[in-house]
Design a protein around this motif. Sequence first.
Motif, PDB file in Angstrom:
ATOM      1  N   GLU A  50       0.837  -1.034   0.581  1.00 48.94           N
ATOM      2  CA  GLU A  50       0.018  -0.050   0.119  1.00 48.94           C
ATOM      3  C   GLU A  50       0.883   1.038  -0.085  1.00 48.94           C
ATOM      4  O   GLU A  50       0.129   2.554   0.330  1.00 48.94           O
ATOM      5  CB  GLU A  50      -0.977   0.141   1.649  1.00 48.94           C
ATOM      6  CG  GLU A  50      -2.075  -1.514   1.430  1.00 48.94           C
ATOM      7  CD  GLU A  50      -2.832  -1.047   2.343  1.00 48.94           C
ATOM      8  OE1 GLU A  50      -2.908  -0.335   2.904  1.00 48.94           O
ATOM      9  OE2 GLU A  50      -4.329  -1.934   2.143  1.00 48.94           O
ATOM     10  N   LYS A  51       2.017   1.208  -0.120  1.00 47.30           N
ATOM     11  CA  LYS A  51       3.417   1.764  -0.441  1.00 47.30           C
ATOM     12  C   LYS A  51       3.187   2.199  -2.252  1.00 47.30           C
ATOM     13  O   LYS A  51       3.601   1.684  -3.163  1.00 47.30           O
ATOM     14  CB  LYS A  51       4.587   1.937   0.189  1.00 47.30           C
ATOM     15  CG  LYS A  51       4.302   1.890   1.887  1.00 47.30           C
ATOM     16  CD  LYS A  51       4.276   2.682   2.599  1.00 47.30           C
ATOM     17  CE  LYS A  51       3.962   3.450   3.461  1.00 47.30           C
ATOM     18  NZ  LYS A  51       3.427   4.424   4.468  1.00 47.30           N
ATOM     19  N   ASN A  52       2.685   4.165  -2.665  1.00 45.86           N
ATOM     20  CA  ASN A  52       2.888   4.128  -4.299  1.00 45.86           C
ATOM     21  C   ASN A  52       4.534   5.218  -3.670  1.00 45.86           C
ATOM     22  O   ASN A  52       4.210   5.893  -3.019  1.00 45.86           O
ATOM     23  CB  ASN A  52       2.584   5.039  -4.812  1.00 45.86           C
ATOM     24  CG  ASN A  52       0.286   3.788  -4.612  1.00 45.86           C
ATOM     25  OD1 ASN A  52       0.725   2.706  -4.731  1.00 45.86           O
ATOM     26  ND2 ASN A  52      -0.808   4.860  -4.469  1.00 45.86           N
ATOM     27  N   GLY A  69       7.944   0.442  -3.938  1.00 38.29           N
ATOM     28  CA  GLY A  69       7.054   1.143  -3.354  1.00 38.29           C
ATOM     29  C   GLY A  69       7.105   2.345  -2.337  1.00 38.29           C
ATOM     30  O   GLY A  69       6.785   3.005  -2.934  1.00 38.29           O
ATOM     31  N   ASP A  70       7.694   2.396  -1.316  1.00 38.61           N
ATOM     32  CA  ASP A  70       7.826   3.688  -1.073  1.00 38.61           C
ATOM     33  C   ASP A  70       8.791   4.272  -0.761  1.00 38.61           C
ATOM     34  O   ASP A  70      10.107   4.393  -0.015  1.00 38.61           O
ATOM     35  CB  ASP A  70       7.956   3.385   1.115  1.00 38.61           C
ATOM     36  CG  ASP A  70       7.403   4.892   1.752  1.00 38.61           C
ATOM     37  OD1 ASP A  70       7.453   5.965   1.206  1.00 38.61           O
ATOM     38  OD2 ASP A  70       7.644   4.656   3.317  1.00 38.61           O
ATOM     39  N   ARG A  86      14.119   0.037  -4.479  1.00 44.00           N
ATOM     40  CA  ARG A  86      13.975  -1.080  -3.500  1.00 44.00           C
ATOM     41  C   ARG A  86      12.989  -1.001  -2.451  1.00 44.00           C
ATOM     42  O   ARG A  86      14.014  -1.074  -1.520  1.00 44.00           O
ATOM     43  CB  ARG A  86      13.687  -2.367  -3.765  1.00 44.00           C
ATOM     44  CG  ARG A  86      12.580  -3.379  -3.313  1.00 44.00           C
ATOM     45  CD  ARG A  86      13.052  -4.826  -4.092  1.00 44.00           C
ATOM     46  NE  ARG A  86      14.406  -5.200  -3.585  1.00 44.00           N
ATOM     47  CZ  ARG A  86      15.247  -6.184  -2.328  1.00 44.00           C
ATOM     48  NH1 ARG A  86      13.670  -6.632  -1.780  1.00 44.00           N
ATOM     49  NH2 ARG A  86      15.972  -6.393  -2.339  1.00 44.00           N
ATOM     50  N   GLY A  87      11.909   0.317  -2.122  1.00 43.55           N
ATOM     51  CA  GLY A  87      11.417   0.968  -0.973  1.00 43.55           C
ATOM     52  C   GLY A  87      10.812  -0.580  -0.459  1.00 43.55           C
ATOM     53  O   GLY A  87       9.335   0.247  -0.275  1.00 43.55           O
ATOM     54  N   GLY A 115      18.464  -2.673  16.554  1.00 43.07           N
ATOM     55  CA  GLY A 115      17.484  -2.590  16.231  1.00 43.07           C
ATOM     56  C   GLY A 115      16.799  -1.157  15.913  1.00 43.07           C
ATOM     57  O   GLY A 115      16.028  -0.750  15.756  1.00 43.07           O
ATOM     58  N   ASN A 116      18.553  -0.688  15.058  1.00 43.86           N
ATOM     59  CA  ASN A 116      18.157   1.047  14.445  1.00 43.86           C
ATOM     60  C   ASN A 116      17.589   0.786  13.373  1.00 43.86           C
ATOM     61  O   ASN A 116      18.055  -0.031  12.384  1.00 43.86           O
ATOM     62  CB  ASN A 116      19.349   1.491  14.506  1.00 43.86           C
ATOM     63  CG  ASN A 116      20.483   1.486  15.531  1.00 43.86           C
ATOM     64  OD1 ASN A 116      19.251   2.150  16.607  1.00 43.86           O
ATOM     65  ND2 ASN A 116      21.144   1.383  15.785  1.00 43.86           N
ATOM     66  N   VAL A 117      16.499   1.478  13.072  1.00 44.64           N
ATOM     67  CA  VAL A 117      15.618   2.305  12.081  1.00 44.64           C
ATOM     68  C   VAL A 117      16.406   1.977  10.865  1.00 44.64           C
ATOM     69  O   VAL A 117      16.631   3.238  11.046  1.00 44.64           O
ATOM     70  CB  VAL A 117      13.944   2.586  11.663  1.00 44.64           C
ATOM     71  CG1 VAL A 117      13.518   2.604  10.018  1.00 44.64           C
ATOM     72  CG2 VAL A 117      13.487   1.780  12.426  1.00 44.64           C
ATOM     73  N   LEU A 118      16.491   1.530   9.201  1.00 44.07           N
ATOM     74  CA  LEU A 118      17.877   2.016   8.160  1.00 44.07           C
ATOM     75  C   LEU A 118      16.749   2.618   6.839  1.00 44.07           C
ATOM     76  O   LEU A 118      16.587   1.522   6.109  1.00 44.07           O
ATOM     77  CB  LEU A 118      18.819   1.098   8.369  1.00 44.07           C
ATOM     78  CG  LEU A 118      19.808   0.667   9.182  1.00 44.07           C
ATOM     79  CD1 LEU A 118      20.474  -0.003   9.160  1.00 44.07           C
ATOM     80  CD2 LEU A 118      20.311   1.950   9.771  1.00 44.07           C
ATOM     81  N   PRO A 119      16.711   3.479   6.901  1.00 42.78           N
ATOM     82  CA  PRO A 119      16.317   3.664   5.460  1.00 42.78           C
ATOM     83  C   PRO A 119      17.250   4.188   4.739  1.00 42.78           C
ATOM     84  O   PRO A 119      18.031   4.485   5.539  1.00 42.78           O
ATOM     85  CB  PRO A 119      15.685   5.273   6.023  1.00 42.78           C
ATOM     86  CG  PRO A 119      15.515   5.341   7.031  1.00 42.78           C
ATOM     87  CD  PRO A 119      15.911   4.701   8.084  1.00 42.78           C
ATOM     88  N   THR A 120      16.842   4.703   3.370  1.00 41.16           N
ATOM     89  CA  THR A 120      17.626   5.524   2.435  1.00 41.16           C
ATOM     90  C   THR A 120      17.259   6.727   2.396  1.00 41.16           C
ATOM     91  O   THR A 120      16.510   7.072   1.411  1.00 41.16           O
ATOM     92  CB  THR A 120      18.681   3.888   1.841  1.00 41.16           C
ATOM     93  OG1 THR A 120      19.145   3.328   1.442  1.00 41.16           O
ATOM     94  CG2 THR A 120      19.537   4.861   0.469  1.00 41.16           C
TER      95      THR A 120
END
Length: 272
Positions: A50-52, A69-70, A86-87, A115-120
Amino acid sequence: MGSLGRAIYLVGSWIRVAGQAVDRVGCSLQGSHLFQEQVSRHRTLMSLFEKNPVVDKDAFLAPGASVIGDVQVGRGSSIWYGCVLRGDVNSIRVGSGTNIQDNALVHVAKSNISGNVLPTTIGNNVTIGHGAVLHGCTVEDEAFVGMGATLLDGAYVEKNAMVAAGALVRQNTRVPFGEVWGGSPAKFMRKLTEEEIAFISQSATNYTNLATVHAAENSKGFEEIELEKTLRKKFARKDEEYDSMIGVVRETPVELTLPDNILPDKAQKAAT
């Protein structure tokens, strides 16, 4: 994007999905008379969980690239042939005027061992070289990542820093402002010169201009492409000495002329 813009965008997505559904119904009604087309399932933009993907209208996405994705891509940025962003398990953010060159891969990590969240996150006017791999990392504005370089989870490249081609930047490594790091694992090599820092900005500008030409070429229809093939044959440039001997003057048609900002030397030659 405001509320009205989001609503229109959503309606457009529904219409496209409805069109695909109608096509499938039509195929089923044709039964045994259906001609089976061998169509690629590739989609340059693909929604997931559900991410565009959200791509600015002035960005360039080359055919064969995959943005999933996101993912958000800013104004004037370019995602080149064979790239994958690829999100799926986290987000990818690409600023304005950034170029991610052919066959580069950008992915994310839901979390690392700590446990760290790692977006780019990739800033503005950044150059990512061919075949580079970025995973759960941050690249600040006007930084440069060389061809085939790899940035692992938690890597951080500061503004006006450069990662050399083929370098491996290990987890949680920080590349400071104005430095060149290279090797495997990547280590400090030297400070960037003022000319090299200026080159980073210029590289981003060059790719923004080049992307404009590629976008225009990819938007051409079949008839326009065939016309240009004919013109190229007709106005093919021979050796200048040969032309002068037989008294031929060849002028390049407007349709085959690139903008001055793509070939800066052209304007200088014309002036002389």
